[in-house]
Each structure stands twice: as structure tokens, then as C-alpha cells.
Motif scaffolding. Structure first.
Motif, mmCIF file in Angstrom:
data_model
loop_
_atom_site.group_PDB
_atom_site.id
_atom_site.type_symbol
_atom_site.label_atom_id
_atom_site.label_comp_id
_atom_site.label_asym_id
_atom_site.label_seq_id
_atom_site.Cartn_x
_atom_site.Cartn_y
_atom_site.Cartn_z
ATOM 1 N N GLY A 124 -3.669 -9.128 0.328
ATOM 2 C CA GLY A 124 -3.797 -8.886 -1.158
ATOM 3 C C GLY A 124 -2.482 -8.344 -1.749
ATOM 4 N N ASN A 125 -2.005 -8.973 -2.763
ATOM 5 C CA ASN A 125 -0.901 -8.633 -3.497
ATOM 6 C C ASN A 125 -1.404 -8.030 -4.877
ATOM 7 N N LYS A 126 -1.301 -7.066 -5.033
ATOM 8 C CA LYS A 126 -1.781 -6.269 -6.222
ATOM 9 C C LYS A 126 -0.663 -5.110 -6.989
ATOM 10 N N ARG A 127 -0.353 -5.375 -8.120
ATOM 11 C CA ARG A 127 0.501 -4.627 -8.853
ATOM 12 C C ARG A 127 -0.086 -3.776 -10.056
ATOM 13 N N ASP A 128 0.356 -2.718 -10.316
ATOM 14 C CA ASP A 128 -0.372 -1.851 -11.453
ATOM 15 C C ASP A 128 0.780 -2.174 -12.530
ATOM 16 N N ALA A 129 0.145 -1.144 -13.746
ATOM 17 C CA ALA A 129 0.990 -1.327 -14.976
ATOM 18 C C ALA A 129 2.294 -1.023 -14.966
ATOM 19 N N TRP A 131 4.274 -1.926 -12.316
ATOM 20 C CA TRP A 131 4.636 -2.873 -11.367
ATOM 21 C C TRP A 131 5.040 -2.273 -9.614
ATOM 22 N N VAL A 132 4.204 -1.390 -9.523
ATOM 23 C CA VAL A 132 4.216 -0.752 -8.322
ATOM 24 C C VAL A 132 3.261 -1.590 -7.370
ATOM 25 N N GLU A 165 5.512 0.054 0.360
ATOM 26 C CA GLU A 165 4.635 -1.096 -0.025
ATOM 27 C C GLU A 165 4.785 -2.239 0.636
ATOM 28 N N HIS A 166 5.773 -2.442 1.465
ATOM 29 C CA HIS A 166 6.075 -3.611 2.297
ATOM 30 C C HIS A 166 5.548 -3.448 3.484
#
Length: 487
Positions: A124-129, A131-132, A165-166
Motif C-alpha cells: 500500500g502506497n500512502k503519502r502524507d501532506a 509528500w513523504v 521508504e523504498h
């Protein structure tokens, strides 16, 4: 959409009116270079094969899919099924990125059979505000309607210490003892690529074991799409390393895919004694392969016939890429050999040419747009010969073999519309271990797949010729048993 802003790339398909999406589908369907017999997206971009598994008489194969255009954005899993690995049925989007854990895409993963049902694990790919990225590994199961139910919260919710994060692309496999493992592609904090392993008794609750110990502590900056399986009592690790510099004929593409052969993994000790990394495919367009075990025990591979970060002529029609034809893997003389699966004979519509043929200097032996050609019992009277396919006055994809050096070259400099990746050249060459005695080509409307010496070397390449470029010409002095089939 001409301006692929971040907002446009992460717009869900559900925001698009049905009539607008139907228009997109019609535009794609009527565009040039659509395939005749390969898996391709209905719209937008296809990339990694995912969740490839056999269960109860049916093969399930998913692929990464961004539906709105030929770019990378909000990824879905698109579902295909088959009884024979040749004729595929469109089951539609199966995995929808509509939860917090996969809010920015359902990334790659694998399929496995548990409790007599198809299960999957994906990133699952999630990014925060800011963009992390915050990746997690999510388990799910396939419903009877072809959709996937997610088992939330994620089975592996965080990245362990020591990795960036990769961290993605879990491949699940089971030992004979019943213990489950998953191998994940990762990047260490020192920006080198590796794989890590997890262990589970129920394929739901996972324990981090650590990093797989290999002889490549500094081999690129990221290892994507790992796949571990055993063949003839050996342990085979497939992966796609990023950041490898060209070395002679090797590593000529922007990213590579290959394998290592070794002893079976020592689990849970995480040791792997192996031979050197070898590329799987010397063509221009091959990445992120995934394998499964067929109903009869064969190990079958499918790859993405494309590469990241490269544009293609079909982009102007809002679609891109395809999957390769399935290949059977065998272990022979210390290397993996790849052959077209025997079921592909079902694609043959009619025989165009089938006889022992003598060629003197040059001969156009047939015309076809989508075809298979095999040359066997090849005997050369000169040191070099060429095959031109999808040829006309100004176009041809040229295959050349030099018997003195045993080097085989693929040249797509005149293959039609140019793939704008000039930094990666227009030729690819492989050094054969044995003199060329057999080759088999599968040519579709915008691709060619080449198998040399019964799978010793393989190349997958996109080509974009005019539909009228259909000559099949041999140049040189040779005799061979030649068979050509319209597909």
C-alpha cells in the motif's frame, strides 16, 4: 489530460463520468499498434505483473494499472484469468486504492493459495501532506466476483529500522513445513539495494527476520520485485536492481532484471550461497518479471514489456505497455533457460510456410503483421546472416548473427516510430555460448520476442512500424527448416 499534474495523476477513476471513460476506451481501441495476442490495458498505463497464481483450474494474473493516461499515477490492480495461459478473460479492476493505507496506490505484490482460496499481499502506497511515502504490506483475498477484499489494518504496517521508504513488492512463498515467508525489495539507509524476509505461521501475522545475506552488498540503489522459488533442488532469486552502470553488452537499459542461482535459502538464518547475477532478457523492454507454478509443476514467467521513465509512441493515444508472453523456465548447465510455453501453439491461425528452405543472398519468404517464425537445423555457408521482420522500403527490425564471434544483434533503428530514449541506443547484442542453431520469433503489431538456441538467450522489444510493413526477409547463404504461422 495533457498536463499531468500531481492532482491529475492521483485522481481516482471513480471521479470520471462513465461516458467520458467510454470515450477514452474507444480512442485507445482504435489507436495504432494495439496488440493482437498480448495482454494490454484497456486505457492508460500497464506495468508490473502481480498476483500470478494458479488455483482450481484457473490462472489469475493481475497487473499494475493507471487508467487515465500513459503515465504513472494512482495504481490499481487489473485482473485477468485464463484456463490455458493463452486466452485471457478481462475481469476488470480487482484491487481499488480507496483506503488510507493505499490512498496513493496499490503497488506490486504476489498471489498465494491458502484455505483453498486465492490470497494476495501487496504494498500500500500512502503519502502524507509533505509528500513523504509511508509504505505498508497488505494481505487480501479474492472474492467470487473477481474483486479483492483487503484485510486491514496492514499485516506489515511500517518499514523496519535501517531501511528507507523504498520498501515494496512482497513475494509470498511457503516451505514444505507449512511456514510462510515473504521476500520484499528494499533500500538500505546507505542507499544500497537489498531484499528482506518476514516469517508467518498463518500468512496474516508477520515477523521481521532481517536482510537476506548475498554476495552483492553494493549492487544498485534499489532491488525491486524480488521472486524466490526452487527449481531442480536449487534456490533461484529473481529481482530488478536499479542503478547498475552499463558493462559491455550488459546492463544497457535504464533498469535491469535478472536472477541468481544458488543453494536453497537457509531459513530462518537468511544465508544464500549463489552464483553471479545474470540478466534475463537482452532486449530493450523487459522489467519486473513474476513467476508462478503451473498446474503440471512447470515454473512460468511473465514480465512487463516496458520500462519505467521512458515514453513510447503509443503515449499520444493515451495507453502504454503490455505483458510478455508466458515463458517456461528450466535450469540447464547452470543457467536459466526460457522457452515460449507450449500452449502458445494455440495461437496459430494458419501455416504460411513450413519446409526446409535454402536461401542464397536474399529472399522474402512471407508477408505478415502478427506471426511466429522458427528456424531450426540452421546451417550457414557464410559468416553472417540477417532476418528482417515487419519490413518495407523504409522500415525493418533487423536481426543479425555473426558466426565468427557468435554474437547476435537486435537493431530497431528502422523499426518505425522512434522510441525517444536516445541515451539507450538502438541496438542490443548478446554473446551466445553455442553457435546459433535455432531461433524462434513472436511478432505482434508493436512487439517482437526473440528466443535463441532453445532459450539460451531471450529478447523482448517494442517496435512501432506501419501496418503495411509486413515483409519477412532472410539475407545470407543458409539452409534451415523454416516454419511461419499467422497468429
Amino acid at each position: 489530460m495533457n498536463q499531468w499534474t500531481r492532482e491529475a495523476r492521483y485522481r481516482p477513476l471513480s471521479d470520471i463520468a462513465p461516458e467520458v471513460y467510454q470515450t477514452m476506451k474507444e480512442e485507445v481501441r482504435n489507436s495504432p499498434w494495439r496488440f493482437s495476442y498480448h495482454i494490454q490495458p484497456p486505457t492508460g498505463l500497464l506495468n508490473d505483473p502481480n498476483g500470478f497464481v494458479y488455483h482450481d483450474g484457473t490462472y489469475h494474473l493481475f497487473y499494475q494499472w493507471f487508467p487515465l493516461g500513459p503515465v504513472h499515477g494512482l495504481k490499481y490492480w487489473y485482473h485477468m484469468t485464463s484456463k490455458d495461459l493463452v486466452h485471457w478473460f478481462d475481469e476488470g479492476a480487482a484491487l481499488i486504492p480507496n483506503d488510507d493505507a493505499d490512498s496513493h496506490g496499490a503497488y506490486s505484490g504476489s498471489g498465494f493459495i491458502k484455505d483453498d482460496a486465492v490470497h494476495i499481499m501487496y504494498t500500500g502506497n500512502k503519502r502524507d501532506a509533505d509528500w513523504v511515502r509511508h509504505p505498508s504490506q497488505i494481505v487480501g483475498h479474492l472474492r467470487s466476483d473477481g474483486r479483492i477484499d483487503k484485510h486491514l489494518p496492514p499485516a506489515i504496517p511500517n518499514v523496519p529500522a535501517g531501511y528507507t521508504e523504498h520498501f515494496r513488492d512482497p513475494k509470498v512463498f511457503q516451505e514444505a513445513s507449512g511456514t510462510w515467508y515473504c521476500i520484499i525489495g528494499a533500500q538500505c539507509d546507505d542507499l544500497t539495494g537489498c531484499t528482506v524476509l518476514y516469517q508467518s505461521e498463518d500468512a496474516e501475522t508477520w515477523t521481521f527476520l532481517g536482510e537476506l545475506k548475498t554476495q552483492y552488498p553494493d549492487f544498485g540503489y534499489m532491488w525491486e520485485c524480488p521472486d524466490y522459488f526452487e527449481l531442480d533442488d536449487k534456490g533461484i532469486l529473481l529481482f530488478s536492481p536499479q542503478g547498475i552502470e552499463p558493462d559491455g553488452d550488459a546492463y544497457q537499459n535504464i533498469f535491469q532484471s535478472g536472477y541468481m542461482i544458488g543453494e536453497k535459502l537457509a531459513l530462518p538464518e537468511l544465508t544464500y550461497q549463489h552464483h553471479a547475477f545474470s540478466e534475463l532478457d537482452f532486449g530493450f523492454d523487459f522489467y519486473a518479471p513474476q513467476t508462478t507454478q503451473a498446474a503440471d509443476g512447470r515454473r512460468i514467467l511473465v514480465g512487463w514489456m516496458g520500462l519505467p521513465d521512458i515514453s513510447y509512441p503509443s503515449d499520444m493515444y493515451n495507453w502504454a505497455h503490455a505483458l510478455t508472453l508466458p515463458r517456461e523456465l528450466t535450469l540447464q548447465e547452470g543457467r536459466l533457460k526460457q522457452l515460449p510455453i507450449r500452449e502458445l501453439d494455440l495461437l496459430r491461425k494458419r501455416t504460411i510456410h513450413a519446409q526446409s528452405t535454402e536461401i542464397n543472398q536474399a529472399m522474402t519468404i512471407a508477408q505478415a503483421e502478427t506471426f511466429e517464425i522458427e528456424l531450426s537445423n540452421l546451417a550457414l555457408q557464410t559468416t553472417q546472416f540477417e532476418i528482417h521482420v515487419r519490413a518495407a522500403d523504409q522500415e525493418a527490425t533487423v536481426l543479425t548473427y555473426d558466426a565468427t564471434t557468435q554474437r547476435f544483434t537486435l537493431d530497431r533503428s528502422r523499426s518505425g516510430a522512434e522510441v525517444p530514449a536516445v541515451d539507450y541506443g538502438t541496438t542490443r547484442t548478446v554473446q551466445l555460448e553455442q553457435p546459433l542453431h535455432q531461433l524462434r520469433l513472436f511478432v505482434d503489431r508493436s512487439s517482437i520476442e526473440i528466443f535463441l538456441n532453445d532459450g539460451e538467450a531471450v529478447a523482448s522489444t517494442r517496435i512501432f512500424p506501419k501496418s503495411t510493413s509486413q515483409d519477412i526477409t532472410l539475407i545470407g547463404d543458409l539452409t534451415a527448416d523454416i516454419s511461419i504461422y499467422e497468429l
